[in-house]
Design an enzyme around this catalytic site. Structure first.
Site, PDB file in Angstrom:
ATOM      1  N   GLU A   1      10.127  -3.998   4.646  1.00 30.79           N
ATOM      2  CA  GLU A   1      10.954  -3.492   3.549  1.00 30.79           C
ATOM      3  C   GLU A   1      12.352  -4.100   3.602  1.00 30.79           C
ATOM      4  O   GLU A   1      13.363  -3.393   3.540  1.00 30.79           O
ATOM      5  CB  GLU A   1      11.041  -1.963   3.614  1.00 30.79           C
TER       6      GLU A   1
ATOM      7  N   GLY B   1       0.832  -1.203   0.000  1.00 33.79           N
ATOM      8  CA  GLY B   1       0.000   0.000   0.000  1.00 33.79           C
ATOM      9  C   GLY B   1       0.859   1.243   0.000  1.00 33.79           C
ATOM     10  O   GLY B   1       2.092   1.178   0.081  1.00 33.79           O
ATOM     11  N   PRO B   2       0.235   2.407  -0.101  1.00 29.02           N
ATOM     12  CA  PRO B   2       1.000   3.661  -0.146  1.00 29.02           C
ATOM     13  C   PRO B   2       1.768   3.900   1.151  1.00 29.02           C
ATOM     14  O   PRO B   2       1.469   3.328   2.200  1.00 29.02           O
ATOM     15  CB  PRO B   2      -0.101   4.726  -0.336  1.00 29.02           C
ATOM     16  N   SER B   3       2.750   4.800   1.069  1.00 30.35           N
ATOM     17  CA  SER B   3       3.496   5.193   2.269  1.00 30.35           C
ATOM     18  C   SER B   3       2.544   5.835   3.273  1.00 30.35           C
ATOM     19  O   SER B   3       1.642   6.587   2.901  1.00 30.35           O
ATOM     20  CB  SER B   3       4.595   6.196   1.906  1.00 30.35           C
ATOM     21  N   GLY B   4       2.781   5.523   4.559  1.00 33.26           N
ATOM     22  CA  GLY B   4       1.954   6.101   5.607  1.00 33.26           C
ATOM     23  C   GLY B   4       0.605   5.455   5.766  1.00 33.26           C
ATOM     24  O   GLY B   4      -0.252   5.974   6.496  1.00 33.26           O
TER      25      GLY B   4
ATOM     26  N   GLY C   1      -0.029   2.669   7.283  1.00 31.57           N
ATOM     27  CA  GLY C   1      -0.160   1.995   8.572  1.00 31.57           C
ATOM     28  C   GLY C   1       0.417   0.596   8.591  1.00 31.57           C
ATOM     29  O   GLY C   1       0.211  -0.141   9.561  1.00 31.57           O
ATOM     30  N   LYS C   2       1.178   0.216   7.558  1.00 34.47           N
ATOM     31  CA  LYS C   2       1.691  -1.152   7.477  1.00 34.47           C
ATOM     32  C   LYS C   2       2.689  -1.445   8.596  1.00 34.47           C
ATOM     33  O   LYS C   2       2.607  -2.466   9.270  1.00 34.47           O
ATOM     34  CB  LYS C   2       2.340  -1.380   6.100  1.00 34.47           C
TER      35      LYS C   2
END
Length: 599
Positions: A523, A394-397, A399-400
């Site tokens: 990551e 998902g996009p940065s920020g 909540g992953k």
């Protein structure tokens, strides 16, 4: 590189003013002193013995003066005076050593207590506080406790004994002179008592300023490459120097508050002696007292004023120490991370059929710098079966990273439940819970020390053969063994002597060496080149056999073969499935895949 939303409150946004923290009192020192009651008791006894020997000297001197005046033989009086002076000197030396030793030990006790508590604080507290300021409390603030013992507190017992004994001796010799002396002394005590309160407040402000300066220096040094590459060296230097000037200004406040103490003590001593000599001389001339009594009175006055002067000087040191103790107490009063909150002590074998990880209706928020709650996750639900590989994308920020932090219980959920092996994580001791995970953080931190130290962090009993196998798994063995020191090679502060990819592979090797049943990879391949990424993917695939893996990835190419992909957006799990399925069911996933040329 993504940044966990939960980590948004940066250090330094929440600062306390100099008078907002707890105010320490002398009784707050008792726990530290009680640990060293044996040496302290010895110092007190020596102080009393030394005081008694000092009090005997004026009486003996009076005898010497009287005998000389009457032309009587001195006998053994002079020898007795010399012996008392010699024994007093020896006692003073032993007492000084014990005081210094005990003062150092009190500092060690304070540091031990503070470090043990500091390293057990919830992660959220580190998010809100500046690292350098916490370091200053361990170093600078604890050092100031040394002054409490070495500059007055314990020695005050002997001083008080001397003070009272001198008063009694002076009262017996001449009550009139004693009354005049006490008027001067009481005035000085009242003045210094008022000054000590100002000194304590000023000292607290100074320690806060020094803590902020330490934090500024720590930040600048840790980011020195970024600062220089940005051409910001001069600006950053001025910013840190501004902090140094604030500390200087706060130091001047302490100087201004404590400056009157010395002249007050000096004035008291000089005025008392002048009054005694003037009035005493008149009384000798009138025949009210003898010359020997006046000499003895002057010696008693000296013995009385000497501990009083020391007490005045110690007042500023003790006030500064209490200001520092207030900052130490502020940290010690923070609740530490508890070992467990409920009854379950282990993962029960009967629950082996439960999913490895479950998120059920999980919501989470943190408190921002302004005190307002900031929502991060909203009603997140998904399940990770045992032995499977799940990817969070998902996009940065989105909540992953926060999800992995909740699994580790760095934070606790506001609503819903996170389960491991069917057990709510809140019902497991943290050491049992965290032993289930091999965790590779987003920035793959390395600790200053050797490669061996870093790898054995989570597996202290691992042999060198175990360490080398873990390095093999991440294609790092040859690189390490090429270094002359091999496993004993230093990695530098925060792993600065390693490349980004080497630091990342070292972190993965550390997680593999822990041999935990669940791997959490945030990551984990972002800093690797194509060749090493493929080698590492193959190694992880082999290492994941029989393990559950949860991986956060921005490069979808690294997770297209995952058993399950959970798409996260805006703190919500908006879709879940395999790669081919999500390409048709999730517009966000299809957009991410298209931008990375996977469709």
């Amino acid at each position: 590189m993504t940044t966990s939303t939960a980590a948004a409150p940066r250090r330094g946004l929440l600062r306390r003013s100099a008078d907002s923290g707890p105010r320490a009192r002398l009784r707050d020192l008792l726990p530290y002193l009680a640990e060293h009651r044996g040496p302290i008791a010895a110092v007190v006894v020596l102080s009393i013995v030394g005081a008694a020997l000092s009090l005997a000297q004026p009486l003996l001197v009076e005898q010497v003066v009287t005998r000389v005046q009457r032309a009587q033989p001195l006998g053994g009086v002079v020898g007795l005076v010399a012996a008392i002076v010699a024994v007093g000197a020896v006692i003073s030396g032993v007492q000084h050593y014990l005081l210094q030793r005990t003062g150092t030990s009190v500092v060690l006790s304070a540091r031990t207590r503070l470090i043990r508590h500091l390293l057990r604080l919830p992660v959220a507290d580190f998010d809100r506080r500046r690292t350098g300021d916490l370091v200053a409390r361990v170093g600078t603030d604890t050092t100031l406790l040394y002054a409490v013992l070495t500059q007055g507190l314990v020695d005050a017992v002997g001083g008080a004994f001397t003070f009272v004994g001198a008063l009694v001796g002076m009262a017996l010799l001449d009550p009139v002179l004693l009354g005049l002396t006490l008027l001067i002394v009481v005035f000085a005590i009242v003045v210094v008592g008022g000054l000590s309160r100002r000194i304590r407040v000023a000292s607290r402000a100074q320690q806060d300023a020094v803590g902020a300066l330490t934090a500024d220096v720590e930040r600048s040094i840790s980011a020195v490459r970024t600062i220089r590459a940005s051409g910001a060296t001069d600006r950053e230097t001025e910013s840190v120097l501004a902090g140094a000037r604030r500390a200087w200004t706060a130091g001047l406040g302490v100087a201004r508050a404590s400056a009157p103490v010395v002249p007050v003590a000096s004035l008291t001593l000089n005025l008392a002696f002048l009054v005694v000599i003037g009035v005493g001389g008149f009384r000798v001339a009138s025949g009210a007292i003898g010359i020997g009594s006046l000499v003895a009175f002057l010696l008693f006055l000296f013995l009385m004023v000497m501990p009083l002067g020391s007490a005045f000087g110690a007042a500023s040191s003790v006030a500064s120490a209490l200001g520092a103790l207030g900052r130490i107490t502020e940290v010690l009063d923070l609740p530490a991370e508890t070992a467990t909150d409920a009854a379950d002590q282990r993962l029960e074998p009967t629950r082996v059929q439960a999913p490895a990880v479950e998120f059920e209706g999980v919501s989470f928020s943190y408190r921002g710098a302004d005190g307002e709650r900031v929502d991060v996750l909203h009603d997140v639900s998904f399940t990770v079966p045992r032995g499977t590989r799940t990817a969070l994308v998902g996009p940065s920020g989105a909540g992953k990273s926060t999800m992995l932090a909740l699994l580790e219980r760095f934070y606790d959920v506001d609503g819903g439940a996170v389960r491991v092996g069917g057990v709510d994580v809140k019902r497991l001791p943290r050491d049992v819970l965290r032993s289930q995970f091999g965790y590779v953080e987003q920035d793959a931190p390395a600790l200053a020390g050797t490669i061996r130290d870093n790898l054995r962090l989570a597996a202290p009993l691992a042999t060198d053969d175990d360490v080398l196998r873990a390095l093999d798994a991440v294609n790092l063995r040859a690189t390490v063994l090429k270094h002359p020191e091999g496993l004993d090679a230093e990695v530098g502060e925060e792993g600065v002597l390693l490349s980004g990819g080497e630091r990342q592979r070292l972190a993965i090797a550390r997680a593999l060496l822990a041999d935990a049943p669940i791997l959490l990879l945030d990551e984990s391949t972002s800093n690797l080149d194509g060749r090493n990424e493929q080698l590492l993917r193959d190694s992880l695939a082999a290492a994941s056999e029989g393990r559950t893996t949860i991986v956060i990835a921005h490069r979808l190419s690294t997770v297209v073969d995952a058993d399950q992909i959970v798409v996260v957006d805006g703190g919500r799990a908006v879709a879940a499935g395999r790669h081919e399925e999500l390409l048709t069911t999730s517009p966000l996933y299809r957009e991410l895949a298209a931008t990375q040329l996977l469709v």
